[in-house]
Write a protein that holds these residues in place. Structure first.
Motif, mmCIF file in Angstrom:
data_model
loop_
_atom_site.group_PDB
_atom_site.id
_atom_site.type_symbol
_atom_site.label_atom_id
_atom_site.label_comp_id
_atom_site.label_asym_id
_atom_site.label_seq_id
_atom_site.Cartn_x
_atom_site.Cartn_y
_atom_site.Cartn_z
ATOM 1 N N ARG A 67 19.417 -1.012 -7.572
ATOM 2 C CA ARG A 67 18.135 -1.280 -6.537
ATOM 3 C C ARG A 67 17.176 -1.446 -6.588
ATOM 4 O O ARG A 67 16.768 -0.187 -7.607
ATOM 5 N N PHE A 68 16.358 -1.580 -5.610
ATOM 6 C CA PHE A 68 14.638 -1.457 -6.033
ATOM 7 C C PHE A 68 14.788 -0.292 -4.708
ATOM 8 O O PHE A 68 15.070 -0.657 -3.405
ATOM 9 N N ARG A 69 13.570 0.785 -4.933
ATOM 10 C CA ARG A 69 13.610 1.255 -4.018
ATOM 11 C C ARG A 69 12.528 2.023 -3.933
ATOM 12 O O ARG A 69 11.413 2.155 -5.125
ATOM 13 N N VAL A 70 11.519 1.853 -3.017
ATOM 14 C CA VAL A 70 9.766 2.831 -3.308
ATOM 15 C C VAL A 70 10.205 4.009 -2.189
ATOM 16 O O VAL A 70 10.726 4.511 -1.712
ATOM 17 N N GLU A 71 8.815 4.422 -3.404
ATOM 18 C CA GLU A 71 9.200 6.039 -2.528
ATOM 19 C C GLU A 71 7.818 5.904 -2.312
ATOM 20 O O GLU A 71 6.611 6.315 -2.911
ATOM 21 N N ARG A 72 7.521 6.621 -1.137
ATOM 22 C CA ARG A 72 6.232 6.527 -0.185
ATOM 23 C C ARG A 72 5.410 7.381 -0.561
ATOM 24 O O ARG A 72 5.902 8.978 -0.802
ATOM 25 N N ALA A 73 4.056 7.703 -0.539
ATOM 26 C CA ALA A 73 3.406 8.902 -0.960
ATOM 27 C C ALA A 73 3.514 9.504 -0.208
ATOM 28 O O ALA A 73 3.779 9.633 1.369
ATOM 29 N N GLN A 74 2.783 11.091 -0.485
ATOM 30 C CA GLN A 74 3.271 12.079 0.559
ATOM 31 C C GLN A 74 2.383 12.651 1.368
ATOM 32 O O GLN A 74 2.186 13.563 2.105
ATOM 33 N N ASN A 75 1.008 12.114 0.478
ATOM 34 C CA ASN A 75 -0.476 13.257 0.965
ATOM 35 C C ASN A 75 -1.323 11.622 1.066
ATOM 36 O O ASN A 75 -1.143 10.310 0.343
ATOM 37 N N THR A 76 -2.724 12.046 1.197
ATOM 38 C CA THR A 76 -3.662 10.319 1.148
ATOM 39 C C THR A 76 -4.299 10.774 -0.812
ATOM 40 O O THR A 76 -4.897 9.555 -1.026
ATOM 41 N N TRP A 77 -3.992 11.143 -1.168
ATOM 42 C CA TRP A 77 -4.146 10.989 -2.815
ATOM 43 C C TRP A 77 -3.186 10.673 -3.400
ATOM 44 O O TRP A 77 -3.837 9.844 -4.514
ATOM 45 N N ASP A 78 -2.477 10.415 -2.633
ATOM 46 C CA ASP A 78 -1.064 10.180 -3.734
ATOM 47 C C ASP A 78 -1.352 8.978 -3.550
ATOM 48 O O ASP A 78 -1.857 8.239 -2.166
ATOM 49 N N GLU A 79 0.365 8.494 -4.173
ATOM 50 C CA GLU A 79 -0.295 6.208 -3.766
ATOM 51 C C GLU A 79 2.205 5.871 -4.294
ATOM 52 O O GLU A 79 2.675 7.156 -4.149
ATOM 53 N N ASP A 80 2.322 5.093 -2.812
ATOM 54 C CA ASP A 80 3.513 4.404 -3.235
ATOM 55 C C ASP A 80 3.985 4.273 -4.720
ATOM 56 O O ASP A 80 3.560 3.849 -5.210
ATOM 57 N N LYS A 81 5.125 4.482 -5.281
ATOM 58 C CA LYS A 81 6.072 4.683 -6.315
ATOM 59 C C LYS A 81 7.410 3.814 -5.916
ATOM 60 O O LYS A 81 7.687 3.254 -5.067
ATOM 61 N N ARG A 82 6.820 2.399 -6.860
ATOM 62 C CA ARG A 82 8.875 1.534 -6.892
ATOM 63 C C ARG A 82 9.211 1.540 -7.932
ATOM 64 O O ARG A 82 8.547 1.979 -9.142
ATOM 65 N N PHE A 83 10.384 1.916 -7.854
ATOM 66 C CA PHE A 83 11.750 1.975 -8.605
ATOM 67 C C PHE A 83 12.785 0.885 -8.958
ATOM 68 O O PHE A 83 12.875 0.541 -7.842
ATOM 69 N N LEU A 84 12.972 0.322 -9.999
ATOM 70 C CA LEU A 84 14.349 0.314 -9.978
ATOM 71 C C LEU A 84 15.140 0.723 -10.945
ATOM 72 O O LEU A 84 14.772 1.363 -11.962
#
Length: 221
Positions: A67-84
């Motif tokens: 599965r493909f999952r996206v971990e959304r950024a928790q604050n303005t200086w963070d970034e979305d992370k994508r995982f397989l």
């Protein structure tokens, strides 16, 4: 008047009939030669799909999903992370607690491993990670890196996808198995990966099954 002696050249010749069994034998011999001789034809690798269960000797493994999952950024200086993520249900059939392990960097490096993740000797497509994927089992809501005897655990192999890396449509796994053998030092039985010779003083894992998992998309953490 007498006719000249000798065979008549205008007499039709009878066709030569080759028995079907002879043709079959010649075909088999030809195929055998192409494969390099008797006893050297490549063994069939068992193809498996999501939901299949494989007896790996030391483990019983259900191939749940990819599965493909996206971990959304928790604050303005963070970034979305994508995982397989590759997900399995794994039962340790041995008598000892074992580490969950990590997939080998190269297939030929796997033969000394007795861990579950070490038996995933090849993952296609190759996903580059500087430190390799995160591998863990889920236990009572938390993460662990151990597999206890007789216990079925959900195991996750998680790759972080870097920017620009496309999500594959499917992932194919070459999976090895294990067997008990007597130790070189004593008569004690020990689990080892099933291997075959790969040249002088070299071994490689025997691939028992090839598993294709379509990648499910759209998940968000």
């Amino acid at each position: 008047m007498t006719e000249p002696s000798g065979d008549r050249t205008d007499k039709p010749r009878r066709p030569v009939v080759v028995p079907a069994i002879a043709l079959t034998a010649l075909t088999v011999i030809g195929i055998t030669a192409l494969l390099g001789g008797l006893g050297e034809a490549p063994e069939e690798v068992e193809p498996l799909s999501p939901g299949a269960v494989l007896d790996q000797g030391l483990y019983d493994t259900k191939f749940v999903e990819s599965r493909f999952r996206v971990e959304r950024a928790q604050n303005t200086w963070d970034e979305d992370k994508r995982f397989l993520e590759l997900v399995f249900d794994v039962t340790n059939k041995g008598d000892e607690t074992l580490p969950v392990g990590t997939p080998p960097a190269k297939p030929e490096q796997a033969f000394t491993s007795t861990t579950f993740a070490g038996s995933l000797v090849k993952i296609t497509p190759t996903i580059k990670e500087e430190w390799g994927p995160a591998v863990f089992a889920l236990s009572k809501g938390g993460e662990t890196r151990q597999l206890h005897p007789g216990v079925t655990s959900e195991v996750v192999v998680r790759y972080r996808l870097q920017d620009g890396v496309q999500v594959p449509d499917k992932v194919t796994l070459d999976v090895a198995s294990f067997e008990e053998r007597e130790s070189f030092n004593n008569a004690r039985l020990e689990w080892t990966m099933v291997t075959e010779e790969a040249g002088e003083r070299s071994l490689r894992p025997v691939v028992k099954a090839r598993v294709t998992l379509p990648v499910k998309k759209g998940g968000t953490a």
